[in-house]
Structures are given as C-alpha cells and as structure tokens.
Motif scaffolding. Structure first.
Motif, PDB file in Angstrom:
ATOM      1  N   LEU A 171     -16.965  77.129 -39.950  1.00 29.86           N
ATOM      2  CA  LEU A 171     -17.543  76.676 -41.212  1.00 29.86           C
ATOM      3  C   LEU A 171     -18.855  77.409 -41.464  1.00 29.86           C
ATOM      4  CD1 LEU A 171     -17.077  72.792 -41.038  1.00 29.86           C
ATOM      5  CD2 LEU A 171     -15.615  74.455 -42.184  1.00 29.86           C
ATOM      6  N   ASP A 172     -19.151  77.684 -42.729  1.00 31.61           N
ATOM      7  CA  ASP A 172     -20.446  78.285 -43.034  1.00 31.61           C
ATOM      8  C   ASP A 172     -21.498  77.183 -43.143  1.00 31.61           C
ATOM      9  OD1 ASP A 172     -20.417  77.173 -45.657  1.00 31.61           O
ATOM     10  OD2 ASP A 172     -19.377  78.936 -46.444  1.00 31.61           O
ATOM     11  N   ASP A 173     -22.753  77.583 -43.273  1.00 35.01           N
ATOM     12  CA  ASP A 173     -23.862  76.619 -43.278  1.00 35.01           C
ATOM     13  C   ASP A 173     -23.745  75.588 -44.401  1.00 35.01           C
ATOM     14  OD1 ASP A 173     -24.937  77.820 -41.058  1.00 35.01           O
ATOM     15  OD2 ASP A 173     -26.447  78.976 -42.167  1.00 35.01           O
ATOM     16  N   ILE A 174     -23.288  76.008 -45.562  1.00 43.41           N
ATOM     17  CA  ILE A 174     -23.171  75.076 -46.691  1.00 43.41           C
ATOM     18  C   ILE A 174     -22.081  74.048 -46.419  1.00 43.41           C
ATOM     19  CG2 ILE A 174     -22.530  74.885 -49.131  1.00 43.41           C
ATOM     20  CD1 ILE A 174     -24.057  77.488 -49.586  1.00 43.41           C
ATOM     21  N   GLU A 175     -20.980  74.468 -45.839  1.00 44.83           N
ATOM     22  CA  GLU A 175     -19.903  73.535 -45.510  1.00 44.83           C
ATOM     23  C   GLU A 175     -20.348  72.542 -44.438  1.00 44.83           C
ATOM     24  OE1 GLU A 175     -15.839  76.056 -46.301  1.00 44.83           O
ATOM     25  OE2 GLU A 175     -17.073  76.620 -44.574  1.00 44.83           O
ATOM     26  N   ILE A 176     -21.101  73.020 -43.477  1.00 44.02           N
ATOM     27  CA  ILE A 176     -21.631  72.133 -42.433  1.00 44.02           C
ATOM     28  C   ILE A 176     -22.595  71.126 -43.043  1.00 44.02           C
ATOM     29  CG2 ILE A 176     -23.091  72.031 -40.375  1.00 44.02           C
ATOM     30  CD1 ILE A 176     -21.833  74.732 -39.551  1.00 44.02           C
TER      31      ILE A 176
END
Length: 165
Positions: free
Chosen positions: A131-136
């Motif tokens: 997952l990328d930072d925004i998804e996390i």
C-alpha cells in the motif's frame, strides 16, 4: 401516554439494537476476511444506527417518565422497577419480556463490540504491504472512525434503564 406507548418505543428500540448487532457482526466478518477497505461503509452505517438509538433513548425516557408518573413510581426508576409496580394485568409480563430481550441484545452487542475492538486495535499489518502512504493513512482513519463508532455501542443510558449498571 401510557404503557402501550412505552411498549411500542421498546419494540422500536429492540429493532434498532438488533440492527446494531447485525452491523457489528457484518463489520466483524469484513475484518476477519481482511476487507479493511469496507470500514468506511460499516462505520458509516454504525454511526447512523447509533444516531437512531440516541433518538430512541430520548423517546424511551419521555414514555417511561410519563408511565412512571401515571403509576406513581419514584423519580429514579428503571424498567425492572416499572415491572415491579405495574398494576395487575398483562403489563408486568410484557414489560419484563422487553427487559429480558433487551438484556440479551445488550449482552450480544457487548460480545460483538469486544471482538470488533480486538481486531481493530491490532490493525491490518499484513495488509499494509504494497500500500502507498495515502492508502495506509486512509485505512488508519477508517480504523479510528470504526473504533469510535464501535466504542459508542456500549449504550450506558440503556444499561441504566435496564438496571445493569
């Protein structure tokens, strides 16, 4: 106002509590299946039913107060107290049936709340890989929202009314 209005209010409350339990169980199924992306939907639905339960709590308070006054109950009363002072007839039995059903629902809700909180607090560590930072960040926000909604399901005013506190 009277016992029939309180009974109708208790029926509506029971339906809302049953729906709350359904939503908690649904969220739990999604969490166990790893569907953390569904938290935004489940938390939103929980918030809606909890809002309805707040309204039902107010209605229950109004109806119970009116009935307590009619039956000359003391100022501090619970549903068990109303059952005890009910006039001869069907009302003691009917109100006690409501009490038993509500207590059972509260216990089931308590179990579902505990299970949801346990999983939500652990979080989806294994699901964060890839997952990328925004998804996390979005997942974490949804977890916090779900935790807030689930924690609100402790229903302290209902517990007081049922004599469980």
């Amino acid at each position: 106002m009277g016992a029939d209005e309180l009974s109708a209010t208790l029926w509506r409350g029971r339906r809302q509590l049953d729906f709350l339990l359904f939503l908690l169980e649904t969220q739990l199924l999604h969490l166990r299946a790893g569907n953390w992306h569904r938290l935004n939907f489940t938390a939103s639905e929980l918030e809606k039913v909890l809002e309805n339960l707040r309204f039902e709590s107010l209605a229950r308070g109004v109806e119970a107060t009116a009935l307590a006054k009619e039956w000359r109950a003391p100022d501090q009363f619970t549903l068990p107290a109303l059952v005890e002072i009910a006039p001869p007839g069907v009302w003691a039995e009917l109100l006690d049936e409501h009490r038993r059903a509500l207590v059972s629902l509260v216990k089931d809700i308590d179990g579902a709340v505990a299970a949801n909180i346990s999983i939500l607090e652990k979080g989806p560590d294994e699901a964060r890989a890839g997952l990328d930072d925004i998804e996390i960040l979005a997942t974490q926000v949804n977890i916090e929202r779900a935790l807030a909604a689930v924690s609100e399901a402790s229903l302290p005013f209902l517990r007081d009314f049922l004599g469980l506190s």
